[in-house]
Design a protein around this motif. Structure first.
Motif, PDB file in Angstrom:
ATOM      1  N   ALA A  87       1.095   4.067  -2.700  1.00 56.03           N
ATOM      2  CA  ALA A  87       0.853   5.534  -2.178  1.00 56.03           C
ATOM      3  C   ALA A  87       2.010   6.417  -2.599  1.00 56.03           C
ATOM      4  N   CYS A  88       3.047   5.942  -2.651  1.00 57.25           N
ATOM      5  CA  CYS A  88       4.253   6.669  -3.122  1.00 57.25           C
ATOM      6  C   CYS A  88       4.167   7.086  -4.339  1.00 57.25           C
TER       7      CYS A  88
ATOM      8  N   ILE B  35       1.004  -1.248   0.080  1.00 54.16           N
ATOM      9  CA  ILE B  35      -0.034  -0.010  -0.130  1.00 54.16           C
ATOM     10  C   ILE B  35       1.059   1.163   0.100  1.00 54.16           C
ATOM     11  N   ALA B  36       1.986   1.116   0.924  1.00 59.17           N
ATOM     12  CA  ALA B  36       2.615   2.416   1.065  1.00 59.17           C
ATOM     13  C   ALA B  36       3.558   2.624  -0.517  1.00 59.17           C
TER      14      ALA B  36
END
Lengths: 349, 319
Positions: free
Chosen positions: A9-10, A5-6
Motif C-alpha cells: 500500500a505504501c 499489504i501495508a
C-alpha cells in the motif's frame, strides 16, 4: 501478511504521488522509452534489437499499450516517443504542442492492412466483396449470405441461404479506426449512422476482444464474418476476401498491394504526413490499409537521446526496411521515405 | 470466544490494565491499528481518486448516466445501464448455477466419500481456482462456445423456447455462456468454503442425529442447515469474484451494450468495457465515463456485499 499489504500500500501511495510531477522517461539515465500501438510491436522490437547491434548505446524500451495510450503518454511527456496506428487529431496535436511547448511530428514507419475473414462451410476460395456490401453487412442491411448484392460479385460461388453472423473488435483499436475510416469513405450511411473512430457502436453483431477474440469467434462460428489485421490472418492461415478498390478491381491483400496503395496516395500527402490511405487510387491497390506512425517531438531536450532517436529513425527507414517483409509489414514507397527523412532531418537536440 | 473476551475486558477496569501494560504491548497495538487504518485509507484513497477522475462525466450526464444504455464513443453519449445489467445478471446467474453444484461437491467431499478419495478430488477442485482467467476465456471461446452453439442452446430453445429467456438467434457466445464460465470459476471458492464449514460442524451432532434414528440424508440436511451462514458467506465471496471478473467474461459475453431478455443475446459487463476501451480512449469525456463505470462497479460491489451481509445476519439470527 498484513505487513506485506501495508508495504505494498505504501509503495502504491508513493508511486502514485510521484507519478504526477515526475515524468518516468526523463529519470531513467540513457534509456529511451516509447509506448503505443500494438500492431507494429513485432517490427519495432526487431528494429530495436538490430539497431542495438550497430549502436550499443541505444537502449530502447517499447511498451505496446495501444495507440490511445501512446498518444496520451507522449502528450503528458512521460515517454520519449509515442506510436499510433492512426494519426493524431488536430486537437490532440494542439494539446501536446502547447503542453510541452514543442512541436510533435508524425513519422510513418510501415504499412498495415485490415482483411475481412469469414467462415462459410464448403467455401474455401476468396470471395469478392465491394465496399458498399461490407458496409451494408456491418449496418445490418444485408442479412443473408445469398443476398443478391453479394451474389452479383460472386457469380460462381454457391453462397448459402444463411444469416450472416457479424463480428467486430470490441476493444478500442487502430484496426477498428482504419476499418471504419474505409467504410466512412465508401458509404455515406455508415458515416452518418456510425462514424469513424477507434471504438464505434456497431449496429449489429457481437464483439471479440483483440484480433485473437475476433478470430476465435469467426473460426468457431459458421457463417460468420469479421475483420482482423493482415499479419494476424496470414499467420493463422485464415480465409480472407478480395476487396474492390477504387479502380473497380477485386484485390487480394498482399504486401505489394499495400505499398501500391500508399504510392497511389503520395501526391496528396499533406506536409505533416498525416494521411489516410484507405480506398486509395492506383491499379492493384488494396483499399483497407494504413500507415502506422512514430510520434516524436521536434525539439529533443536530451542531447544523447535525441541523437540516438534521430539515428534510429533514419536507420529504420533505410536499412531497417529489409526486416519488414519477413514479419508481414509492407515497406513504405520510396517517395514517402524521402518525405519522412526530411521530417527526421528536422529533429533538433 | 469474542463475546467472552469482551465481557472479561469490560469487567476489569481498563485504566487498571493500561497502567500495567508494557511498552511492547502499546507499540504492538498501535502497529496493528496503523495497518488496519492503512487498508481503510487505501480504500478511501481509491474511492476519492476514482470520484475525482470521473467528475467530468458525473457533471455532464448526472443521473442519466445510470439510467441510459446508450454508449456511443463517436457521438460522446455515454450511459452505463447495459453494463450494470450485464454485470449483475451474469454474476447472479453464475451464482445460481454454481451454488447447487458447489454444495453437492462439498457434501460429497466432507460427508460421503472416503478420505483416500477426498484429498485428490478436493485438490483437483481447488486447482480450478488457480487457472488464470484468460485461459478460461480462450477455453470459453474455442471449446465452450461452440459446444453451447451446437448442443446446449438448441436443446434449451427446443425445450424452453416458449420462455423469452431462451429465444433468438444462437451465437454460442452471449450472456448464458459468460454466466457458465463464471459459474465454473467460482465453484472452487464456494465448494471449498462450504466443505470447511461442514467439517467444522461437530461430529457429535451427526452422531446425535443418527442416534435419534435419522437417515444419512437427514443428518446431512441438518449439517447443511447448521452451516447455512457459512455457505452463504462462501456464496458472497464467489459473487464478489464473479462481479469483478474481466478477461474470461470479455472473451465470451459478446460485448454488445444492450439489454435483452434472451440469455442467448450478446451482453456487456462493467469490468469488460473498462478493459476494452480504456487503453485506446482519447477523448476526456470518454475516459471520465469509463472511470465513472469503475466508480459504479465499486458501488455495485458495495451494495451487493451489504445485502449479502444483511442476508447472512438475518439467517444467523434465526438459529
Amino acid at each position: 501478511m498484513k505487513c506485506l499489504i501495508a508495504i505494498i500500500a505504501c509503495l502504491i501511495l508513493v508511486s502514485c504521488s510521484k507519478e504526477k510531477n515526475k515524468p518516468v522517461g526523463k529519470s531513467s539515465g540513457g534509456q529511451i522509452i516509447g509506448a503505443g500501438a500494438t500492431f507494429p510491436y513485432p517490427i519495432y522490437s526487431k528494429w530495436f534489437y538490430e539497431f542495438a547491434k550497430i549502436n550499443p548505446e541505444a537502449k530502447i524500451n517499447y511498451q505496446s499499450i495501444g495507440s490511445g495510450g501512446g498518444i496520451r503518454q507522449i502528450t503528458e511527456g512521460t515517454v520519449d516517443f509515442g506510436a499510433s496506428d492512426s494519426p493524431m487529431s488536430k486537437d490532440d496535436i494542439a494539446k501536446a504542442n502547447s503542453k510541452n511547448n514543442n512541436k510533435i511530428i508524425h513519422i510513418p514507419t510501415v504499412i498495415g492492412a485490415i482483411v475481412l475473414t469469414y467462415n462459410i462451410p464448403g467455401i474455401n476460395e476468396s470471395i469478392n466483396l465491394s465496399g458498399d456490401v461490407i458496409s451494408d453487412i456491418y449496418l445490418g442491411n444485408i442479412k443473408k449470405w445469398n443476398d443478391p448484392k453479394i451474389k452479383k460479385d460472386n457469380p460462381n460461388v454457391n453462397l448459402p441461404d444463411k444469416d450472416i453472423l457479424v463480428t467486430y473488435r470490441t476493444d478500442g483499436s487502430g484496426t477498428t479506426y482504419v476499418f471504419t475510416d474505409y467504410l466512412g469513405k465508401v458509404s455515406d450511411e455508415w458515416k452518418s449512422k456510425v462514424g469513424v473512430a477507434k471504438d464505434v457502436r456497431f449496429p449489429v453483431g457481437q464483439g471479440g476482444k483483440g484480433n485473437e477474440g475476433v478470430t476465435g469467434i469467426v473460426k468457431q462460428m459458421e457463417y460468420s464474418i469479421g475483420y482482423v489485421e493482415l499479419i494476424y490472418a496470414l499467420q493463422n492461415k485464415l480465409n480472407f476476401a478480395k476487396v474492390k478498390n477504387s479502380e473497380g478491381e477485386f484485390i487480394s491483400p498482399a504486401l505489394e498491394s499495400l505499398t501500391i496503395a500508399a504510392a497511389g496516395s503520395v501526391e496528396e500527402i499533406p506536409d505533416d504526413l498525416r494521411q489516410s490511405i484507405t480506398n486509395a487510387k492506383g491499379k492493384g491497390a488494396y483499399p483497407i490499409s494504413s500507415y502506422t506512425y512514430i510520434l516524436i517531438y521536434e525539439n529533443q531536450k536530451d542531447v544523447i537521446k535525441g541523437k540516438i532517436l534521430k539515428e534510429f529513425l533514419q536507420w529504420a527507414l533505410s536499412d531497417g526496411g529489409k526486416f519488414a517483409k519477413n514479419l508481414g509489414y509492407a515497406p513504405l514507397p520510396d517517395q514517402v521515405i524521402q518525405k519522412a527523412n526530411s521530417k527526421i532531418a528536422g529533429i533538433r537536440y | 470466544m469474542q463475546e467472552s473476551d469482551i465481557k472479561i475486558s469490560e469487567e476489569i477496569s481498563t485504566k487498571e490494565i493500561r497502567s500495567k501494560r508494557k511498552p511492547g504491548d502499546i507499540f504492538f497495538e498501535n502497529l496493528t491499528l496503523l495497518f488496519a487504518l492503512l487498508l481503510i485509507g487505501l480504500v478511501l484513497f481509491i474511492a476519492i481518486e476514482i470520484y475525482g477522475d470521473s467528475a467530468e462525466s458525473i457533471e455532464h450526464f448526472g443521473f442519466s448516466f445510470i439510467f441510459s444504455s446508450d454508449w456511443n464513443p463517436v457521438t460522446e453519449k455515454f450511459g452505463a445501464l447495459a453494463f450494470i445489467y450485464g454485470t449483475i445478471v451474469s454474476s447472479i446467474l453464475a451464482l445460481l448455477i454454481s451454488l447447487p453444484v458447489s454444495i453437492g461437491v462439498a457434501v460429497f467431499l466432507s460427508e460421503i466419500v472416503h478420505k483416500s478419495v477426498r484429498t485428490p478430488v478436493s485438490f483437483l477442485v481447488e486447482i480450478l481456482a488457480a487457472i488464470p482467467s484468460i485461459i478460461y476465456g480462450f477455453w470459453g471461446i474455442y471449446v465452450l462456445a461452440p459446444f453451447m452453439a451446437s448442443t446446449v442452446q438448441p436443446a434449451l430453445s427446443s425445450l424452453f423456447g416458449f420462455l423469452p429467456l431462451f429465444q433468438g438467434p444462437i451465437f454460442g457466445t452471449g450472456m448464458l455462456t459468460a454466466s457458465l464460465i463464471l459459474a465454473i470459476m467460482i465453484t472452487p471458492i464456494i465448494s471449498s468454503i462450504t466443505r470447511d464449514v461442514l467439517k467444522a460442524i461437530p461430529v457429535s451432532q451427526r452422531e446425535a442425529a443418527y442416534a435419534l434414528g435419522a437417515t444419512r440424508w437427514e443428518a446431512i440436511k441438518m449439517a447443511l442447515l447448521n452451516a447455512r451462514s457459512g455457505i452463504l458467506g462462501g456464496a458472497v465471496l464467489g459473487l464478489g469474484r464473479a462481479i469483478g471478473e474481466t478477461m474470461a467474461v470479455t472473451m465470451v459475453i459478446g460485448n454488445k451494450a444492450q439489454i435483452k431478455a434472451s440469455l442467448f443475446e450478446p451482453a456487456y459487463s462493467m469490468a469488460s468495457v473498462i478493459a476494452n476501451e480504456f487503453a485506446e480512449a482519447s477523448g476526456s469525456l470518454h475516459i471520465s465515463s469509463l472511470i465513472e463505470i469503475g466508480l459504479l462497479l465499486f458501488g455495485v460491489t458495495f451494495i451487493v456485499n451489504t445485502f449479502a451481509r444483511i442476508l447472512i445476519y438475518s439467517v444467523t439470527r434465526k438459529t
